[in-house]
Design a protein around this motif. Structure first.
Motif, PDB file in Angstrom:
ATOM      1  N   LEU A 147       0.850  -1.160  -0.013  1.00  0.00           N
ATOM      2  CA  LEU A 147       0.019   0.004   0.063  1.00  0.00           C
ATOM      3  C   LEU A 147       0.733   1.265   0.146  1.00  0.00           C
ATOM      4  CD1 LEU A 147      -2.675  -1.151   2.495  1.00  0.00           C
ATOM      5  CD2 LEU A 147      -2.737  -1.177   0.092  1.00  0.00           C
ATOM      6  N   LYS A 148       0.228   2.322  -0.625  1.00  0.00           N
ATOM      7  CA  LYS A 148       1.174   3.312  -0.918  1.00  0.00           C
ATOM      8  C   LYS A 148       1.436   4.066   0.530  1.00  0.00           C
ATOM      9  CE  LYS A 148       0.640   7.672  -3.157  1.00  0.00           C
ATOM     10  NZ  LYS A 148       0.051   8.604  -4.087  1.00  0.00           N
ATOM     11  N   LEU A 149       0.652   3.948   1.476  1.00  0.00           N
ATOM     12  CA  LEU A 149       0.876   4.537   2.950  1.00  0.00           C
ATOM     13  C   LEU A 149       1.538   3.530   3.788  1.00  0.00           C
ATOM     14  CD1 LEU A 149      -2.148   6.677   3.155  1.00  0.00           C
ATOM     15  CD2 LEU A 149       0.023   7.595   2.666  1.00  0.00           C
ATOM     16  N   SER A 150       2.003   2.369   3.276  1.00  0.00           N
ATOM     17  CA  SER A 150       2.561   1.454   4.159  1.00  0.00           C
ATOM     18  C   SER A 150       3.627   2.106   4.944  1.00  0.00           C
ATOM     19  CB  SER A 150       3.067   0.138   3.457  1.00  0.00           C
ATOM     20  OG  SER A 150       1.923  -0.404   3.056  1.00  0.00           O
ATOM     21  N   LYS A 151       4.649   2.655   4.393  1.00  0.00           N
ATOM     22  CA  LYS A 151       5.775   3.089   4.900  1.00  0.00           C
ATOM     23  C   LYS A 151       5.368   4.298   6.230  1.00  0.00           C
ATOM     24  CE  LYS A 151       6.568   6.344   1.331  1.00  0.00           C
ATOM     25  NZ  LYS A 151       6.841   6.206  -0.111  1.00  0.00           N
ATOM     26  N   ASN A 152       4.094   4.890   5.935  1.00  0.00           N
ATOM     27  CA  ASN A 152       3.714   5.922   6.975  1.00  0.00           C
ATOM     28  C   ASN A 152       2.639   5.326   7.998  1.00  0.00           C
ATOM     29  OD1 ASN A 152       5.422   8.098   5.903  1.00  0.00           O
ATOM     30  ND2 ASN A 152       3.720   8.204   4.218  1.00  0.00           N
ATOM     31  N   ALA A 153       2.523   3.991   8.149  1.00  0.00           N
ATOM     32  CA  ALA A 153       1.524   3.616   8.990  1.00  0.00           C
ATOM     33  C   ALA A 153       1.476   4.097  10.242  1.00  0.00           C
ATOM     34  CB  ALA A 153       1.617   1.903   8.955  1.00  0.00           C
ATOM     35  N   LYS A 154       2.671   4.129  11.032  1.00  0.00           N
ATOM     36  CA  LYS A 154       2.849   4.562  12.189  1.00  0.00           C
ATOM     37  C   LYS A 154       2.483   6.273  12.245  1.00  0.00           C
ATOM     38  CE  LYS A 154       6.294   1.790  13.884  1.00  0.00           C
ATOM     39  NZ  LYS A 154       7.836   1.419  14.442  1.00  0.00           N
ATOM     40  N   LEU A 159      -1.350  10.334  13.964  1.00  0.00           N
ATOM     41  CA  LEU A 159      -2.400  11.503  13.691  1.00  0.00           C
ATOM     42  C   LEU A 159      -3.835  11.173  13.902  1.00  0.00           C
ATOM     43  CD1 LEU A 159      -0.356  12.580  10.343  1.00  0.00           C
ATOM     44  CD2 LEU A 159      -0.453  13.798  12.720  1.00  0.00           C
ATOM     45  N   LEU A 160      -4.006  10.059  13.570  1.00  0.00           N
ATOM     46  CA  LEU A 160      -5.495   9.631  13.941  1.00  0.00           C
ATOM     47  C   LEU A 160      -5.980   9.576  15.658  1.00  0.00           C
ATOM     48  CD1 LEU A 160      -6.335   6.682  11.437  1.00  0.00           C
ATOM     49  CD2 LEU A 160      -7.385   8.943  11.480  1.00  0.00           C
ATOM     50  N   SER A 161      -4.976   8.932  16.262  1.00  0.00           N
ATOM     51  CA  SER A 161      -4.980   8.846  17.710  1.00  0.00           C
ATOM     52  C   SER A 161      -5.197  10.392  18.230  1.00  0.00           C
ATOM     53  CB  SER A 161      -3.910   8.153  18.475  1.00  0.00           C
ATOM     54  OG  SER A 161      -2.982   8.676  18.199  1.00  0.00           O
ATOM     55  N   LYS A 162      -4.445  11.404  17.516  1.00  0.00           N
ATOM     56  CA  LYS A 162      -4.357  12.579  18.152  1.00  0.00           C
ATOM     57  C   LYS A 162      -5.907  13.363  17.806  1.00  0.00           C
ATOM     58  CE  LYS A 162       0.699  13.314  18.161  1.00  0.00           C
ATOM     59  NZ  LYS A 162       1.714  14.084  17.644  1.00  0.00           N
ATOM     60  N   GLY A 163      -6.586  12.825  17.096  1.00  0.00           N
ATOM     61  CA  GLY A 163      -7.798  13.286  16.628  1.00  0.00           C
ATOM     62  C   GLY A 163      -7.986  14.236  15.417  1.00  0.00           C
ATOM     63  N   ILE A 164      -6.840  14.166  14.724  1.00  0.00           N
ATOM     64  CA  ILE A 164      -6.620  14.970  13.503  1.00  0.00           C
ATOM     65  C   ILE A 164      -7.592  14.386  12.263  1.00  0.00           C
ATOM     66  CG2 ILE A 164      -4.955  15.883  11.563  1.00  0.00           C
ATOM     67  CD1 ILE A 164      -2.846  15.839  13.841  1.00  0.00           C
ATOM     68  N   SER A 167      -9.011  14.421   6.194  1.00  0.00           N
ATOM     69  CA  SER A 167      -8.612  15.367   5.289  1.00  0.00           C
ATOM     70  C   SER A 167      -7.515  16.079   5.475  1.00  0.00           C
ATOM     71  CB  SER A 167      -9.729  16.263   5.077  1.00  0.00           C
ATOM     72  OG  SER A 167     -10.976  15.930   4.654  1.00  0.00           O
ATOM     73  N   GLN A 168      -7.080  16.359   6.793  1.00  0.00           N
ATOM     74  CA  GLN A 168      -5.960  16.908   7.163  1.00  0.00           C
ATOM     75  C   GLN A 168      -4.835  15.800   7.012  1.00  0.00           C
ATOM     76  OE1 GLN A 168      -5.992  20.064   6.757  1.00  0.00           O
ATOM     77  NE2 GLN A 168      -5.858  20.894   8.778  1.00  0.00           N
ATOM     78  N   ILE A 169      -4.881  14.818   7.415  1.00  0.00           N
ATOM     79  CA  ILE A 169      -3.885  13.820   7.423  1.00  0.00           C
ATOM     80  C   ILE A 169      -3.469  13.425   5.926  1.00  0.00           C
ATOM     81  CG2 ILE A 169      -3.288  11.271   7.662  1.00  0.00           C
ATOM     82  CD1 ILE A 169      -5.175  11.499  10.186  1.00  0.00           C
ATOM     83  N   ALA A 170      -4.446  13.512   5.038  1.00  0.00           N
ATOM     84  CA  ALA A 170      -4.201  13.296   3.693  1.00  0.00           C
ATOM     85  C   ALA A 170      -3.547  14.434   2.917  1.00  0.00           C
ATOM     86  CB  ALA A 170      -5.424  13.182   2.888  1.00  0.00           C
ATOM     87  N   LYS A 171      -3.793  15.689   3.435  1.00  0.00           N
ATOM     88  CA  LYS A 171      -2.981  16.859   3.116  1.00  0.00           C
ATOM     89  C   LYS A 171      -1.558  16.774   3.485  1.00  0.00           C
ATOM     90  CE  LYS A 171      -6.593  20.313   2.407  1.00  0.00           C
ATOM     91  NZ  LYS A 171      -7.199  21.294   3.314  1.00  0.00           N
ATOM     92  N   LEU A 180      -6.099   7.530   1.426  1.00  0.00           N
ATOM     93  CA  LEU A 180      -6.102   7.309   2.969  1.00  0.00           C
ATOM     94  C   LEU A 180      -7.269   6.334   3.444  1.00  0.00           C
ATOM     95  CD1 LEU A 180      -4.770   8.167   5.702  1.00  0.00           C
ATOM     96  CD2 LEU A 180      -6.183   9.947   5.678  1.00  0.00           C
ATOM     97  N   ARG A 181      -8.379   6.717   3.015  1.00  0.00           N
ATOM     98  CA  ARG A 181      -9.498   5.939   3.328  1.00  0.00           C
ATOM     99  C   ARG A 181      -9.247   4.598   3.174  1.00  0.00           C
ATOM    100  NH1 ARG A 181     -13.045   3.903   0.584  1.00  0.00           N
ATOM    101  NH2 ARG A 181     -13.026   5.301  -1.220  1.00  0.00           N
ATOM    102  N   ARG A 182      -8.889   4.139   1.761  1.00  0.00           N
ATOM    103  CA  ARG A 182      -8.714   2.604   1.535  1.00  0.00           C
ATOM    104  C   ARG A 182      -7.633   2.091   2.372  1.00  0.00           C
ATOM    105  NH1 ARG A 182      -9.687   4.671  -3.814  1.00  0.00           N
ATOM    106  NH2 ARG A 182      -7.410   5.109  -4.109  1.00  0.00           N
ATOM    107  N   PHE A 183      -6.412   2.877   2.618  1.00  0.00           N
ATOM    108  CA  PHE A 183      -5.431   2.361   3.545  1.00  0.00           C
ATOM    109  C   PHE A 183      -6.043   1.972   5.032  1.00  0.00           C
ATOM    110  CE2 PHE A 183      -2.036   3.365   6.619  1.00  0.00           C
ATOM    111  CZ  PHE A 183      -1.190   2.277   6.244  1.00  0.00           C
ATOM    112  N   ILE A 184      -6.820   2.864   5.643  1.00  0.00           N
ATOM    113  CA  ILE A 184      -7.255   2.810   6.712  1.00  0.00           C
ATOM    114  C   ILE A 184      -8.187   1.554   6.747  1.00  0.00           C
ATOM    115  CG2 ILE A 184      -8.842   3.527   8.538  1.00  0.00           C
ATOM    116  CD1 ILE A 184      -7.628   6.548   7.810  1.00  0.00           C
TER     117      ILE A 184
END
Length: 188
Positions: A147-154, A159-164, A167-171, A180-184
């Protein structure tokens, strides 16, 4: 009088044979589907510019159009301008006589029947494959499995746990929200 060769292939994987010993004054070549409107194809401009006694050479009648009516209109345009249509494959010389019109009608009808049969067989095969449980569509490549975001999984989880917001995470990560949605969805 001009001799014009018309070559149409629907994909860049198809090929054509040029000049079989004929003196061609002008070649019109295009890579386009015959499903495109005639006015959006080079053939449309060619037909408008035909002059009396010109000869239009094509590989075969089906290269001119997709449906019976379209091929008949193209041939009618040529014949009304007193032009001939020659085919290389079948070696036909269609002019403004009744035999040529009958042949043109028969070719056009055969083209349309063939296209409809191919379409029906394709749809039937796809339906059978789908019914047997085969997943249709473009397969994932080896690159897509990572997956494109595999290297950014952590980073995504952090960022999700911080409540961001997503849309902001994708940016932040420079990807589309749908990526991002498919990755999640896939990693959840």
């Amino acid at each position: 009088m001009a001799v014009i060769g018309y070559i149409r292939v629907s994909t860049d994987k198809q090929t054509y044979k040029q000049n079989q010993g004929l003196k061609i004054d002008d070649w019109i070549e295009e890579t386009i589907s015959s499903r495109k409107a005639l006015k959006n194809r080079k053939l449309g401009a060619l037909l408008e510019n035909l002059q009396e006694n010109d000869i239009l050479i094509t590989c075969e009648i089906p290269r001119l159009g997709r449906s019976l009516l379209e091929v008949m209109r193209i041939l009618e345009t040529c014949l009304s301008k007193n032009c001939q249509v020659w085919t290389l494959k079948e070696n036909y010389r269609l002019g403004n006589d009744i035999q040529s019109k009958v042949l043109a009608f028969a070719f056009s009808l055969a083209v349309e029947i063939e296209r409809n049969l191919i379409s029906q067989r394709t749809k039937s095969s796809l339906a059978n494959l789908k019914a047997s449980g085969k997943k249709l569509g473009r397969p994932f490549s080896a690159e897509s499995k990572k997956l494109k975001l595999s290297k950014n999984a952590k980073k995504v989880r952090n960022l999700l746990s911080k409540g961001i917001s997503k849309s902001q995470i994708a940016k932040i990560l420079g990807v589309q929200r749908s990526t991002l949605r498919r990755f999640i969805e896939r990693t959840a």
